[in-house]
Design a protein around this motif. Sequence first.
Motif, mmCIF file in Angstrom:
data_model
loop_
_atom_site.group_PDB
_atom_site.id
_atom_site.type_symbol
_atom_site.label_atom_id
_atom_site.label_comp_id
_atom_site.label_asym_id
_atom_site.label_seq_id
_atom_site.Cartn_x
_atom_site.Cartn_y
_atom_site.Cartn_z
ATOM 1 N N ILE A 1 34.521 52.309 63.182
ATOM 2 C CA ILE A 1 35.478 53.333 63.606
ATOM 3 C C ILE A 1 36.812 52.646 63.843
ATOM 4 N N VAL A 2 37.876 53.243 63.313
ATOM 5 C CA VAL A 2 39.234 52.751 63.532
ATOM 6 C C VAL A 2 40.048 53.917 64.076
ATOM 7 N N TYR A 3 40.696 53.725 65.219
ATOM 8 C CA TYR A 3 41.443 54.826 65.829
ATOM 9 C C TYR A 3 42.874 54.425 66.158
ATOM 10 N N ALA A 4 43.749 55.431 66.117
ATOM 11 C CA ALA A 4 45.163 55.215 66.403
ATOM 12 C C ALA A 4 45.439 55.180 67.897
ATOM 13 N N SER A 5 44.807 56.082 68.660
ATOM 14 C CA SER A 5 45.020 56.150 70.113
ATOM 15 C C SER A 5 43.661 56.161 70.813
ATOM 16 N N SER A 6 43.637 55.605 72.019
ATOM 17 C CA SER A 6 42.381 55.426 72.744
ATOM 18 C C SER A 6 42.099 56.567 73.717
ATOM 19 N N THR A 7 40.863 56.626 74.150
ATOM 20 C CA THR A 7 40.467 57.577 75.182
ATOM 21 C C THR A 7 41.253 57.309 76.461
ATOM 22 N N GLU A 8 41.411 56.054 76.797
ATOM 23 C CA GLU A 8 42.175 55.694 77.996
ATOM 24 C C GLU A 8 43.611 56.220 77.913
ATOM 25 N N GLN A 9 44.225 56.088 76.749
ATOM 26 C CA GLN A 9 45.574 56.620 76.573
ATOM 27 C C GLN A 9 45.577 58.134 76.722
#
Length: 159
Positions: free
Chosen positions: A100-108
């Motif tokens: 999985i590659v993501y631009a923005s995190s859950t924390e953000q």
Amino acid sequence: MTEDDLKHLRRCVELAEEALDAGDQPFGSVLVDGDGAVLFEDRNRETSLADETRHPEFQAARWAAAQLPQERRAAATVYTSGEHCAMCAAAHAWVGLGRIVYASSTEQLVGWSAELSLAPSPVRPLAIQEVAPNIPVSGPVPDLAEAVHALHRRRLSGN
């Protein structure tokens, strides 16, 4: 993070913007096979289809389960504008998808939601690896995360 990774993430941000323009929360995802071919892409549709489970990451997992043999699923990568929620991370793991590659995190997203006074999620905001510890993940990407943040700000402002 490769140039191909960034290309697919930029497409995810475009899909997130399409979701926002359609009245949905801004999330988009792309499923890419081990050879780099785009197999599936979708955007959030939970509002427009009145189904809170219509996250694009969940739809990618369902599509892959129905269309791909296990070895192709394991070699595939899911790119997404925002880190998978717990539901989507679990679906990803159960189906046996790869990276999985993501631009923005859950924390953000949690921080942005507080900043924008958005209602909290009904699901605990967990990182992917808290739900599915064996999935390799990469992200966030600062420039693209800021583009996703801008979409969330736009959602609140209604523009």
